[in-house]
Scaffold this motif. Structure first.
Motif, PDB file in Angstrom:
ATOM      1  N   SER A  47       0.828  -1.203   0.000  1.00 53.90           N
ATOM      2  CA  SER A  47       0.000   0.000   0.000  1.00 53.90           C
ATOM      3  C   SER A  47       0.865   1.256   0.000  1.00 53.90           C
ATOM      4  O   SER A  47       1.849   1.345   0.734  1.00 53.90           O
ATOM      5  N   GLY A  48       0.499   2.211  -0.835  1.00 52.10           N
ATOM      6  CA  GLY A  48       1.208   3.479  -0.898  1.00 52.10           C
ATOM      7  C   GLY A  48       2.436   3.483  -1.796  1.00 52.10           C
ATOM      8  O   GLY A  48       3.055   4.522  -1.994  1.00 52.10           O
ATOM      9  N   VAL A  49       2.808   2.336  -2.339  1.00 53.53           N
ATOM     10  CA  VAL A  49       3.966   2.255  -3.244  1.00 53.53           C
ATOM     11  C   VAL A  49       3.449   2.248  -4.676  1.00 53.53           C
ATOM     12  O   VAL A  49       2.567   1.464  -5.025  1.00 53.53           O
ATOM     13  N   GLU A  50       3.998   3.111  -5.500  1.00 51.12           N
ATOM     14  CA  GLU A  50       3.584   3.210  -6.891  1.00 51.12           C
ATOM     15  C   GLU A  50       4.603   2.502  -7.789  1.00 51.12           C
ATOM     16  O   GLU A  50       5.758   2.315  -7.426  1.00 51.12           O
ATOM     17  N   TRP A  51       4.186   2.163  -9.013  1.00 47.64           N
ATOM     18  CA  TRP A  51       5.014   1.387  -9.930  1.00 47.64           C
ATOM     19  C   TRP A  51       6.364   2.019 -10.261  1.00 47.64           C
ATOM     20  O   TRP A  51       7.319   1.278 -10.519  1.00 47.64           O
ATOM     21  N   PRO A  52       6.542   3.357 -10.267  1.00 46.96           N
ATOM     22  CA  PRO A  52       7.879   3.880 -10.579  1.00 46.96           C
ATOM     23  C   PRO A  52       8.970   3.426  -9.593  1.00 46.96           C
ATOM     24  O   PRO A  52      10.152   3.417  -9.944  1.00 46.96           O
ATOM     25  N   ARG A  53       8.588   3.000  -8.386  1.00 38.98           N
ATOM     26  CA  ARG A  53       9.579   2.515  -7.421  1.00 38.98           C
ATOM     27  C   ARG A  53      10.362   1.353  -8.002  1.00 38.98           C
ATOM     28  O   ARG A  53      11.561   1.227  -7.786  1.00 38.98           O
ATOM     29  N   LEU A  54       9.708   0.500  -8.749  1.00 37.55           N
ATOM     30  CA  LEU A  54      10.371  -0.649  -9.367  1.00 37.55           C
ATOM     31  C   LEU A  54      11.475  -0.191 -10.314  1.00 37.55           C
ATOM     32  O   LEU A  54      12.582  -0.728 -10.307  1.00 37.55           O
ATOM     33  N   TRP A  55      11.201   0.825 -11.096  1.00 38.97           N
ATOM     34  CA  TRP A  55      12.184   1.354 -12.045  1.00 38.97           C
ATOM     35  C   TRP A  55      13.294   2.110 -11.323  1.00 38.97           C
ATOM     36  O   TRP A  55      14.441   2.090 -11.773  1.00 38.97           O
ATOM     37  N   GLN A  56      12.987   2.749 -10.204  1.00 38.12           N
ATOM     38  CA  GLN A  56      14.025   3.403  -9.402  1.00 38.12           C
ATOM     39  C   GLN A  56      14.989   2.365  -8.840  1.00 38.12           C
ATOM     40  O   GLN A  56      16.200   2.579  -8.820  1.00 38.12           O
ATOM     41  N   MET A  57      14.446   1.236  -8.391  1.00 42.45           N
ATOM     42  CA  MET A  57      15.296   0.151  -7.890  1.00 42.45           C
ATOM     43  C   MET A  57      16.222  -0.348  -8.997  1.00 42.45           C
ATOM     44  O   MET A  57      17.416  -0.554  -8.769  1.00 42.45           O
ATOM     45  N   ALA A  58      15.668  -0.564 -10.174  1.00 43.91           N
ATOM     46  CA  ALA A  58      16.474  -1.047 -11.295  1.00 43.91           C
ATOM     47  C   ALA A  58      17.567  -0.044 -11.635  1.00 43.91           C
ATOM     48  O   ALA A  58      18.715  -0.424 -11.877  1.00 43.91           O
ATOM     49  N   ARG A  59      17.215   1.222 -11.649  1.00 40.53           N
ATOM     50  CA  ARG A  59      18.196   2.269 -11.975  1.00 40.53           C
ATOM     51  C   ARG A  59      19.310   2.301 -10.931  1.00 40.53           C
ATOM     52  O   ARG A  59      20.479   2.401 -11.270  1.00 40.53           O
ATOM     53  N   SER A  60      18.987   2.185  -9.654  1.00 39.43           N
ATOM     54  CA  SER A  60      20.024   2.270  -8.615  1.00 39.43           C
ATOM     55  C   SER A  60      20.882   1.006  -8.544  1.00 39.43           C
ATOM     56  O   SER A  60      22.024   1.070  -8.103  1.00 39.43           O
ATOM     57  N   CYS A  61      20.352  -0.121  -8.995  1.00 40.17           N
ATOM     58  CA  CYS A  61      21.115  -1.376  -8.951  1.00 40.17           C
ATOM     59  C   CYS A  61      21.798  -1.699 -10.274  1.00 40.17           C
ATOM     60  O   CYS A  61      22.672  -2.552 -10.322  1.00 40.17           O
ATOM     61  N   HIS A 118       7.865  -9.411 -23.464  1.00 36.24           N
ATOM     62  CA  HIS A 118       7.499  -8.073 -23.005  1.00 36.24           C
ATOM     63  C   HIS A 118       7.487  -8.030 -21.475  1.00 36.24           C
ATOM     64  O   HIS A 118       7.226  -9.044 -20.830  1.00 36.24           O
ATOM     65  N   LEU A 119       7.689  -6.827 -20.943  1.00 36.17           N
ATOM     66  CA  LEU A 119       7.499  -6.559 -19.516  1.00 36.17           C
ATOM     67  C   LEU A 119       6.508  -5.417 -19.411  1.00 36.17           C
ATOM     68  O   LEU A 119       6.715  -4.354 -19.998  1.00 36.17           O
ATOM     69  N   TRP A 120       5.430  -5.650 -18.680  1.00 34.78           N
ATOM     70  CA  TRP A 120       4.462  -4.602 -18.396  1.00 34.78           C
ATOM     71  C   TRP A 120       4.488  -4.381 -16.889  1.00 34.78           C
ATOM     72  O   TRP A 120       4.300  -5.325 -16.109  1.00 34.78           O
ATOM     73  N   THR A 121       4.733  -3.162 -16.468  1.00 33.48           N
ATOM     74  CA  THR A 121       4.745  -2.836 -15.046  1.00 33.48           C
ATOM     75  C   THR A 121       3.667  -1.797 -14.760  1.00 33.48           C
ATOM     76  O   THR A 121       3.302  -1.005 -15.629  1.00 33.48           O
ATOM     77  N   GLY A 122       3.165  -1.820 -13.562  1.00 34.22           N
ATOM     78  CA  GLY A 122       2.145  -0.878 -13.124  1.00 34.22           C
ATOM     79  C   GLY A 122       1.713  -1.232 -11.721  1.00 34.22           C
ATOM     80  O   GLY A 122       2.247  -2.158 -11.107  1.00 34.22           O
ATOM     81  N   ASN A 123       0.759  -0.496 -11.219  1.00 38.38           N
ATOM     82  CA  ASN A 123       0.223  -0.802  -9.898  1.00 38.38           C
ATOM     83  C   ASN A 123      -0.632  -2.054 -10.023  1.00 38.38           C
ATOM     84  O   ASN A 123      -1.505  -2.143 -10.883  1.00 38.38           O
ATOM     85  N   LEU A 124      -0.374  -3.016  -9.158  1.00 38.14           N
ATOM     86  CA  LEU A 124      -0.969  -4.344  -9.263  1.00 38.14           C
ATOM     87  C   LEU A 124      -1.757  -4.664  -7.999  1.00 38.14           C
ATOM     88  O   LEU A 124      -1.375  -4.247  -6.903  1.00 38.14           O
ATOM     89  N   THR A 125      -2.840  -5.388  -8.161  1.00 38.03           N
ATOM     90  CA  THR A 125      -3.553  -5.972  -7.023  1.00 38.03           C
ATOM     91  C   THR A 125      -3.724  -7.457  -7.308  1.00 38.03           C
ATOM     92  O   THR A 125      -3.850  -7.869  -8.465  1.00 38.03           O
ATOM     93  N   VAL A 126      -3.694  -8.245  -6.243  1.00 37.23           N
ATOM     94  CA  VAL A 126      -3.867  -9.690  -6.341  1.00 37.23           C
ATOM     95  C   VAL A 126      -4.964 -10.092  -5.365  1.00 37.23           C
ATOM     96  O   VAL A 126      -4.928  -9.699  -4.187  1.00 37.23           O
ATOM     97  N   ASP A 127      -5.935 -10.847  -5.846  1.00 36.26           N
ATOM     98  CA  ASP A 127      -7.045 -11.282  -5.005  1.00 36.26           C
ATOM     99  C   ASP A 127      -6.547 -12.129  -3.835  1.00 36.26           C
ATOM    100  O   ASP A 127      -5.611 -12.929  -3.987  1.00 36.26           O
ATOM    101  N   GLY A 128      -7.182 -11.942  -2.686  1.00 36.27           N
ATOM    102  CA  GLY A 128      -6.972 -12.840  -1.559  1.00 36.27           C
ATOM    103  C   GLY A 128      -5.745 -12.612  -0.709  1.00 36.27           C
ATOM    104  O   GLY A 128      -5.464 -13.429   0.171  1.00 36.27           O
ATOM    105  N   LEU A 129      -4.996 -11.551  -0.937  1.00 37.89           N
ATOM    106  CA  LEU A 129      -3.813 -11.309  -0.102  1.00 37.89           C
ATOM    107  C   LEU A 129      -4.222 -10.618   1.195  1.00 37.89           C
ATOM    108  O   LEU A 129      -5.074  -9.727   1.200  1.00 37.89           O
ATOM    109  N   ARG A 130      -3.610 -11.030   2.292  1.00 38.89           N
ATOM    110  CA  ARG A 130      -3.849 -10.408   3.594  1.00 38.89           C
ATOM    111  C   ARG A 130      -2.956  -9.179   3.739  1.00 38.89           C
ATOM    112  O   ARG A 130      -1.879  -9.117   3.140  1.00 38.89           O
ATOM    113  N   PRO A 131      -3.362  -8.217   4.561  1.00 36.47           N
ATOM    114  CA  PRO A 131      -2.542  -7.014   4.775  1.00 36.47           C
ATOM    115  C   PRO A 131      -1.116  -7.332   5.238  1.00 36.47           C
ATOM    116  O   PRO A 131      -0.173  -6.662   4.825  1.00 36.47           O
TER     117      PRO A 131
END
Length: 140
Positions: A47-61, A118-131
């Protein structure tokens, strides 16, 4: 590569894993009737994390001069590692509903990479996950 203005829903195998404290989901999508999972779909579940974080991680690593395709390969290999090796895996579902929100980033590989075109990234939700499964994790 392009921005995705349409959302996407699906059902299938989903790997939920943590990376640098954030929880992500990884699944696949099929572009045609062969159903070979030619599209990797990856996005944050915390919660509160947006998809650009994934690309920031890739850029820093990654390499400082890396282009989007190389960064996308880094992203995909992290998800593949979690799926194959179980590294930082939180959950593995064999038949779960998921939704990729509108927006995000799409990258096409010149040749198949980790069995994906292909790689498609974005904000994702998955059914049935607990907080507690998607909560931010302690990280170095």
């Amino acid at each position: 590569m392009s921005s995705d203005d349409e959302g996407l829903t699906g059902r299938g195998r989903v790997t939920v894993f943590a990376m640098f404290g954030t929880v992500f989901g990884y699944t696949t999508h099929h572009l045609d009737e062969r159903r070979i999972g030619d599209v990797a779909v990856i996005g944050p579940l915390t919660s509160g994390v947006e998809w650009p974080r994934l690309w920031q991680m890739a850029r820093s690593c990654g390499r400082p001069a890396a282009k989007d395709t190389e960064l996308a390969q880094w992203v995909l290999i992290q998800a593949t590692r979690a799926f194959v090796c179980g590294s930082d895996r939180i959950a593995q579902f064999h038949d779960q509903g998921w939704k990729l929100e509108p927006g995000g980033k799409r990258v096409s590989f010149e040749t198949a990479y980790a069995n994906r075109d292909h790689l498609w990234t974005g904000n994702l939700t998955v059914d049935g996950l607990r907080p507690d499964q998607v909560a931010e994790r302690p990280s170095l």
